[in-house]
Design a protein around this motif. Structure first.
Motif, PDB file in Angstrom:
ATOM      1  N   VAL A   1       0.871  -1.184   0.000  1.00 53.40           N
ATOM      2  CA  VAL A   1       0.000   0.000   0.000  1.00 53.40           C
ATOM      3  C   VAL A   1       0.908   1.235   0.000  1.00 53.40           C
ATOM      4  CG1 VAL A   1      -1.927   1.180   1.119  1.00 53.40           C
ATOM      5  CG2 VAL A   1      -1.699  -1.303   1.336  1.00 53.40           C
ATOM      6  N   GLN A   2       1.143   1.759  -1.184  1.00 46.98           N
ATOM      7  CA  GLN A   2       2.078   2.883  -1.313  1.00 46.98           C
ATOM      8  C   GLN A   2       1.507   4.183  -0.755  1.00 46.98           C
ATOM      9  OE1 GLN A   2       5.397   2.755  -2.930  1.00 46.98           O
ATOM     10  NE2 GLN A   2       4.952   0.665  -2.287  1.00 46.98           N
ATOM     11  N   ARG A   3       0.232   4.405  -1.040  1.00 47.36           N
ATOM     12  CA  ARG A   3      -0.444   5.629  -0.569  1.00 47.36           C
ATOM     13  C   ARG A   3      -1.744   5.233   0.113  1.00 47.36           C
ATOM     14  NH1 ARG A   3       0.561  10.386  -2.753  1.00 47.36           N
ATOM     15  NH2 ARG A   3      -1.607  10.994  -2.956  1.00 47.36           N
ATOM     16  N   ALA A   4      -2.115   5.987   1.126  1.00 50.63           N
ATOM     17  CA  ALA A   4      -3.384   5.713   1.801  1.00 50.63           C
ATOM     18  C   ALA A   4      -4.531   5.922   0.824  1.00 50.63           C
ATOM     19  CB  ALA A   4      -3.545   6.644   2.990  1.00 50.63           C
TER      20      ALA A   4
ATOM     21  N   LEU B   1       7.100   3.521   7.520  1.00 51.28           N
ATOM     22  CA  LEU B   1       6.241   3.490   8.705  1.00 51.28           C
ATOM     23  C   LEU B   1       4.767   3.624   8.317  1.00 51.28           C
ATOM     24  CD1 LEU B   1       6.252   3.537  11.887  1.00 51.28           C
ATOM     25  CD2 LEU B   1       6.041   6.010  11.687  1.00 51.28           C
ATOM     26  N   TYR B   2       4.471   4.603   7.481  1.00 51.98           N
ATOM     27  CA  TYR B   2       3.067   4.836   7.108  1.00 51.98           C
ATOM     28  C   TYR B   2       2.504   3.670   6.317  1.00 51.98           C
ATOM     29  CZ  TYR B   2       3.373   9.307   9.256  1.00 51.98           C
ATOM     30  OH  TYR B   2       3.521  10.260  10.209  1.00 51.98           O
ATOM     31  N   ARG B   3       3.338   3.093   5.462  1.00 54.55           N
ATOM     32  CA  ARG B   3       2.844   1.985   4.625  1.00 54.55           C
ATOM     33  C   ARG B   3       2.462   0.771   5.478  1.00 54.55           C
ATOM     34  NH1 ARG B   3       7.018   3.865   0.041  1.00 54.55           N
ATOM     35  NH2 ARG B   3       5.561   5.361  -0.889  1.00 54.55           N
ATOM     36  N   ILE B   4       3.159   0.580   6.564  1.00 50.80           N
ATOM     37  CA  ILE B   4       2.784  -0.528   7.460  1.00 50.80           C
ATOM     38  C   ILE B   4       1.425  -0.248   8.104  1.00 50.80           C
ATOM     39  CG2 ILE B   4       3.356  -1.686   9.615  1.00 50.80           C
ATOM     40  CD1 ILE B   4       6.338  -1.332   8.834  1.00 50.80           C
TER      41      ILE B   4
ATOM     42  N   TYR C   1      -0.955   1.601   6.889  1.00 46.28           N
ATOM     43  CA  TYR C   1      -1.992   1.507   5.850  1.00 46.28           C
ATOM     44  C   TYR C   1      -2.299   0.042   5.548  1.00 46.28           C
ATOM     45  CZ  TYR C   1      -0.554   6.397   4.892  1.00 46.28           C
ATOM     46  OH  TYR C   1      -0.229   7.725   4.991  1.00 46.28           O
ATOM     47  N   ARG C   2      -1.229  -0.757   5.490  1.00 45.47           N
ATOM     48  CA  ARG C   2      -1.433  -2.184   5.215  1.00 45.47           C
ATOM     49  C   ARG C   2      -2.276  -2.817   6.318  1.00 45.47           C
ATOM     50  NH1 ARG C   2       3.438  -6.666   4.702  1.00 45.47           N
ATOM     51  NH2 ARG C   2       2.198  -8.323   3.741  1.00 45.47           N
TER      52      ARG C   2
ATOM     53  N   ASP D   1      -4.046  -8.743   4.837  1.00 43.12           N
ATOM     54  CA  ASP D   1      -2.779  -9.481   4.800  1.00 43.12           C
ATOM     55  C   ASP D   1      -2.513 -10.101   6.165  1.00 43.12           C
ATOM     56  OD1 ASP D   1      -2.462  -8.664   2.230  1.00 43.12           O
ATOM     57  OD2 ASP D   1      -0.581  -7.580   2.523  1.00 43.12           O
ATOM     58  N   GLU D   2      -1.725 -11.201   6.119  1.00 41.12           N
ATOM     59  CA  GLU D   2      -1.494 -11.942   7.348  1.00 41.12           C
ATOM     60  C   GLU D   2      -0.019 -11.984   7.722  1.00 41.12           C
ATOM     61  OE1 GLU D   2      -4.759 -15.379   7.394  1.00 41.12           O
ATOM     62  OE2 GLU D   2      -3.554 -15.377   5.575  1.00 41.12           O
TER      63      GLU D   2
END
Ligand SMILES: [Zn+2]
Length: 410
Positions: free
Chosen positions: A73-76, A351-354, A356-357, A363-364
């Motif tokens: 997830v590159q961008r929110a 940090l942000y991508r985590i 958002y993911r 995802d698991e």
């Protein structure tokens, strides 16, 4: 190992170095002993574990063999307000990282606004607003902080309330309470009595915040494990080894639940003041209790900063929590622009991508922090896959309502 285990009484003589070396002795290594333990001591990290050599917990970096979906997830999906960041610092009026540099990262990940909680007070606060809020309107908004150093002085209660009003005029969007209150602030110097969270001298300040429409971002307490013995049963053993000063076990520290009870009395006494209890109401390990607190106090919201490690390891409970309290949960990270000591907080695209993911996908079993070893505890997380409607609320709508500001214009 066991005799090295600090008791509450002996901790004052326990050095940081001692802690780090104690944390470096793994349960596995400690359990083996004798000649094996000596071989273990001599093994380099590369050799560790080879040919049956014992392995230090600190060098153990198992790679998951699960073949599961990995979403990048590159961008929110929607613009984000980070309600919990620390981009300016007290007694350093010049930002360590220029706001224009921060904005490049913000733009890359669809982070629209950073709420800078530690804007300082008085002249410092004015300087913060000048270099951040005024220079980059709607990209940064800052909160002011109480002046704890004057808390023991006569006349403090009304003086502090007046200072808050002045800060509002200078541009403050809220007031930040650090865990100083309840865990560090003492009357009469370093050996004095700890000031309680619900001490009445702060009542005029809480009331002023309500009157002025300034939300209070409140961090009192800390992870539950910081209030328990540091031993092999402590789930944050390695984190406490890296940050021994984060332990609030023993001495004259209040018990974890006492702090939360005192905080709840403040919530109850000031129903017209809006509070945002940071770090998922300081009890992300117990979402049922956080839910009860939210049910009891309609003036309280929570924020998720530095607790996706807790939320993401109980994804079903978290999902239900986000659903039920979708109007009360704010996005936040506790980001700081520099430093490597707390990877779960280092500002950057990773940090942000985590986050958002975690919020956007199902995802698991992935890392909750950009670090080779999970820094808060050795577990991984699962995404909660929020709906678009809830995402919009958590990402920015709830924060805009709490702040009383329209920040997202696009
Ligand atoms: Zn913080």
């Amino acid at each position: 190992m066991r005799e090295k285990q600090p008791s509450s009484g002996g901790r004052s003589t326990w050095t940081r170095r001692g802690w780090l070396s104690a944390a470096g002795t793994s349960v596995v290594g400690a359990a083996i002993g004798g000649a094996d333990a000596r071989a273990h001591e001599q093994a380099t990290p590369q050799q560790a574990g080879e040919k049956g050599l014992p392995l230090r917990l600190t060098v153990f970096q198992p790679k998951s063999m699960l073949h599961v979906k990995e979403t990048s997830v590159q961008r929110a999906r929607f613009p984000v307000i980070d309600f919990h960041s620390h981009v300016s610092w007290r007694s350093a009026q010049r930002p360590r990282v220029p706001p224009s540099d921060l904005i490049k990262t913000m733009d890359a990940v669809n982070l629209h606004t950073m709420v800078n909680l530690t804007g300082g007070s008085g002249e410092e606060f004015v300087a913060t607003v000048k270099s951040f809020d005024r220079a980059f309107p709607r990209r940064f908004v800052s909160m002011t902080e109480p002046t704890w150093t004057r808390a023991s002085e006569p006349g403090y209660p009304t003086w502090q309330a007046d200072e808050i009003a002045k800060a509002k005029t200078a541009g403050a969007v809220g007031v930040k309470i650090l865990k100083t209150l309840g865990l560090y602030l003492r009357d009469g110097g370093p050996t004095g009595k700890l000031v309680r969270v619900d001490d009445q001298r702060f009542d005029p300040m809480w009331d002023a915040c309500g009157r002025l429409g300034l939300p209070v971002a409140m961090h009192v307490g800390d992870p539950e494990a910081f209030f328990t013995t540091i031993d092999r049963f402590n789930e944050r053993y390695e984190e406490l080894g890296a940050h021994p000063d984060w332990s609030f076990y023993g001495k004259d520290f209040p018990a974890f639940k006492e702090i939360l009870a005192a905080r709840d009395r403040v919530f109850a006494r000031h129903p017209k003041t809006t509070f945002v209890a940071l770090h998922v109401g300081h009890w992300a390990e117990n979402l049922a209790a956080v839910g009860e607190m939210l049910d009891k106090f309609p003036n309280v919201h929570v924020e998720i900063g530095a607790r996706i490690g807790e939320l993401g390891r109980q994804p079903r409970t978290s999902s239900r929590f986000f659903n039920k309290y979708q109007d009360r949960v704010l996005f936040g990270t506790d980001a700081i622009p520099l430093g490597i000591e707390t990877p779960q907080q280092v500002f950057g695209e990773d940090l942000y991508r985590i986050y958002y993911r975690f919020l956007e996908t199902e995802d698991e079993y992935f890392d909750y922090a950009p670090a080779p070893v999970p820094p808060q505890g050795r577990w991984r997380i699962y995404g909660v896959g929020l709906t678009d409607q809830i995402l919009r609320k958590v990402y920015h709508q709830n924060a805009e309502r709490v702040l009383g500001l329209k920040l997202i214009t696009a």
